[in-house]
Design a protein around this motif. Structure first.
Motif, short mmCIF file in Angstrom:
data_model
loop_
_atom_site.label_atom_id
_atom_site.label_comp_id
_atom_site.label_asym_id
_atom_site.label_seq_id
_atom_site.Cartn_x
_atom_site.Cartn_y
_atom_site.Cartn_z
N ASP A 64 56.79 54.76 14.12
CA ASP A 64 55.39 55.13 13.95
C ASP A 64 54.98 55.12 12.48
OD1 ASP A 64 56.26 57.74 12.91
OD2 ASP A 64 56.74 58.17 14.99
N THR A 65 55.96 55.00 11.57
CA THR A 65 55.69 54.94 10.13
C THR A 65 56.47 53.77 9.54
OG1 THR A 65 55.37 57.34 10.00
CG2 THR A 65 55.83 56.19 7.94
N GLY A 69 51.64 41.52 10.65
CA GLY A 69 51.41 41.01 12.00
C GLY A 69 52.16 41.82 13.04
N ALA A 70 53.39 42.20 12.70
CA ALA A 70 54.18 43.02 13.61
C ALA A 70 53.55 44.40 13.78
CB ALA A 70 55.61 43.15 13.08
N CYS A 71 53.07 44.98 12.67
CA CYS A 71 52.42 46.30 12.75
C CYS A 71 51.14 46.23 13.58
CB CYS A 71 52.10 46.80 11.34
SG CYS A 71 53.54 47.24 10.34
N GLN A 72 50.40 45.13 13.46
CA GLN A 72 49.15 44.99 14.20
C GLN A 72 49.40 44.95 15.71
OE1 GLN A 72 46.50 42.03 12.68
NE2 GLN A 72 45.28 41.92 14.55
N LYS A 73 50.52 44.37 16.11
CA LYS A 73 50.83 44.26 17.53
C LYS A 73 51.39 45.55 18.10
CE LYS A 73 51.96 39.33 17.16
NZ LYS A 73 53.07 38.34 17.25
N ARG A 93 52.38 51.76 18.46
CA ARG A 93 52.99 53.02 18.03
C ARG A 93 52.83 53.27 16.55
NH1 ARG A 93 58.43 55.12 20.51
NH2 ARG A 93 57.47 56.85 19.38
N VAL A 94 52.57 52.22 15.75
CA VAL A 94 52.46 52.40 14.30
C VAL A 94 51.21 53.22 13.97
CG1 VAL A 94 52.12 51.24 12.09
CG2 VAL A 94 53.73 50.30 13.76
N GLU A 95 51.42 54.32 13.24
CA GLU A 95 50.32 55.20 12.86
C GLU A 95 50.10 55.26 11.35
OE1 GLU A 95 51.44 58.96 14.39
OE2 GLU A 95 51.22 58.37 16.52
N ARG A 96 51.13 54.88 10.58
CA ARG A 96 51.03 55.01 9.12
C ARG A 96 51.78 53.86 8.45
NH1 ARG A 96 49.34 58.59 5.63
NH2 ARG A 96 48.77 59.99 7.33
N LEU A 97 51.15 53.29 7.42
CA LEU A 97 51.76 52.20 6.64
C LEU A 97 51.66 52.54 5.17
CD1 LEU A 97 52.83 49.24 6.28
CD2 LEU A 97 50.41 48.53 6.24
N VAL A 98 52.79 52.46 4.46
CA VAL A 98 52.84 52.68 3.02
C VAL A 98 53.35 51.40 2.37
CG1 VAL A 98 53.81 54.08 1.15
CG2 VAL A 98 53.35 55.13 3.39
N VAL A 99 52.64 50.91 1.37
CA VAL A 99 52.99 49.66 0.71
C VAL A 99 53.20 49.90 -0.78
CG1 VAL A 99 52.27 47.29 0.18
CG2 VAL A 99 51.67 48.32 2.39
N LYS A 100 54.34 49.46 -1.28
CA LYS A 100 54.64 49.54 -2.71
C LYS A 100 53.98 48.37 -3.42
CE LYS A 100 58.61 48.86 -5.82
NZ LYS A 100 58.40 47.42 -6.08
N SER A 101 53.03 48.67 -4.32
CA SER A 101 52.37 47.64 -5.10
C SER A 101 52.60 47.93 -6.58
CB SER A 101 50.88 47.58 -4.76
OG SER A 101 50.25 46.48 -5.40
N SER A 102 51.78 47.35 -7.43
CA SER A 102 52.02 47.46 -8.87
C SER A 102 50.70 47.41 -9.62
CB SER A 102 52.92 46.30 -9.32
OG SER A 102 52.95 46.19 -10.73
N THR A 103 50.67 48.05 -10.79
CA THR A 103 49.49 47.94 -11.66
C THR A 103 49.37 46.55 -12.25
OG1 THR A 103 50.76 48.82 -13.53
CG2 THR A 103 49.50 50.40 -12.22
N ASN A 104 50.33 45.67 -11.97
CA ASN A 104 50.21 44.27 -12.39
C ASN A 104 48.98 43.60 -11.80
OD1 ASN A 104 52.56 43.28 -14.08
ND2 ASN A 104 53.67 44.31 -12.43
N VAL A 105 48.43 44.16 -10.71
CA VAL A 105 47.25 43.55 -10.09
C VAL A 105 46.06 43.53 -11.05
CG1 VAL A 105 47.97 44.17 -7.75
CG2 VAL A 105 46.50 45.74 -9.05
N TYR A 106 46.06 44.41 -12.07
CA TYR A 106 44.97 44.44 -13.03
C TYR A 106 45.10 43.35 -14.09
CZ TYR A 106 44.24 49.12 -11.07
OH TYR A 106 44.03 50.17 -10.23
N GLY A 107 46.29 42.75 -14.19
CA GLY A 107 46.51 41.77 -15.23
C GLY A 107 46.56 42.41 -16.61
N SER A 108 46.58 41.57 -17.64
CA SER A 108 46.54 42.01 -19.04
C SER A 108 45.75 40.96 -19.81
CB SER A 108 47.94 42.15 -19.62
OG SER A 108 48.65 43.21 -19.01
#
Length: 354
Positions: free
Chosen positions: A68-69, A102-106, A109-124
């Protein structure tokens, strides 16, 4: 926290530590650990499933686990064991995330999703704001490397959140992760005996301690505390900033200022030698730096890091051992140089803090 938690990227040290950590939570009934390779470190009582998240089989694994998580940690800028190609790394980051979503969408039972990202998305970039908030658009989108992967990953996660509004989605944008076991391109760069820098620039840097990373992941993967909300996108970083020159002095490593073309050449050389991932995006970070606001982390998510940026870096320094120059001797030398009178002036310049 959910009764059954599925964690990806468990063969990496951070993933392994997180798996062992959440097993101590009384509300966790079972942990399913997923990776394409068998981890060299222990996973406690977690059920390990060896599967590549780039393949459709991850949907079957998720369904059979009854999770579920889902905590997605297999988004990284460091090749596994230093031997994976950039293509394979990008496929794991982007294609693997697509398959997992895609697996979570199907899965009902999945109720919560946590994704590790980065401040790199802001660029420099040279025209960047002094401080990025979660809603700030980058002046220049990353053109390649891990930063571009992170941008694409977050785009797919937002699409998933729109299709499954019943799932609580939390994206954590981590600043540069450091600590005794840090495994990142920046940690590799800071471990070089001599640090090549861009002439005329002294970027501001932020760090987050790996112990704080584990704690905020645990917080994001459970039901929110009263008065907090752990759905949305959050910058995660320790208080304060350090200049690259301050980092070098505390490490006791001399810096070699180079013109930008020479730094690019030096980056190609260290990559060829396998010493560090001195990528173009890292060169931009070491030129312009990056600082993010953490108000939402404190006020909405309800998380306060135990380590500041400076304390995180101190712990990292202890794990790396002494550099070529003793930090205290280097600091005294810099202070003496700063105290010299300027040409044509009878007054010495102001001393800068170490």
């Amino acid at each position: 926290m959910g009764k059954v938690v599925l964690v990806t990227g468990v063969a990496r040290p951070l993933g392994g530590r997180f798996v062992r950590r959440i097993q101590r939570d009384p509300d966790v009934e079972r942990v399913v650990a997923v990776d394409a390779v068998r981890p060299a470190h222990p996973l406690g009582d977690a059920v390990f499933v060896q599967t590549d998240i780039r393949q459709p089989t991850v949907a079957r694994v998720l369904a059979e686990a009854g999770a579920d998580t889902v905590v997605h940690l297999d988004v990284t800028g460091t090749p596994r064991g230093g031997g994976s190609s950039r293509t394979a790394l990008k496929e794991t980051n982007v294609i693997g995330t697509m398959q997992l979503l895609g697996a979570c969408q199907k899965s009902p039972r999945v109720e919560r999703l946590v994704v590790k990202s980065s401040t790199n998305v802001y660029g420099s970039a040279p025209r960047d704001p002094a401080v990025f908030t979660e809603t700030t658009s980058p002046k220049s989108l990353p053109g390649g490397g891990f930063a571009k992967d992170a941008v694409e990953v977050e785009g797919y996660v937002r699409g998933f959140a729109r299709r499954r509004p019943d799932v609580a989605v939390c994206v954590l944008r981590f600043a540069n992760i450091l600590g005794p076991a840090a495994d990142s391109p920046l940690a590799s760069y800071l471990s070089l005996p001599v640090l090549p820098t861009v002439f005329g620039y002294d970027p501001r840097l932020q760090f987050v301690h790996e112990d704080d990373v584990l704690e905020v992941l645990r917080l994001a993967a459970r039901e929110p505390r009263r008065g907090t909300l752990n759905s949305g996108t959050f910058n995660i970083a320790g208080d304060g900033v350090l200049l690259l020159s301050q980092c070098a002095r505390r490490l006791g490593r001399p810096i070699v200022p180079l013109l930008l073309p020479a730094v690019t050449w030096a980056g190609s050389l260290v990559r060829t030698l396998g010493m560090s991932d001195f990528s173009p995006e890292q060169i931009r970070l070491l030129t312009h730096g990056r600082v993010v606001a953490t108000d939402q982390m404190r006020e909405t998510l309800g998380f306060t890091p135990k380590h500041t940026t400076a304390e995180t870096f101190t712990d990292f320094v202890r794990s790396r051992g002494p550099g070529l120059l003793p930090p205290e001797v280097l600091a005294r030398t810099v202070d003496r140089i700063a105290a010299l009178p300027l040409p044509g002036s009878g007054h010495p310049p102001k001393q800068s803090a170490n």
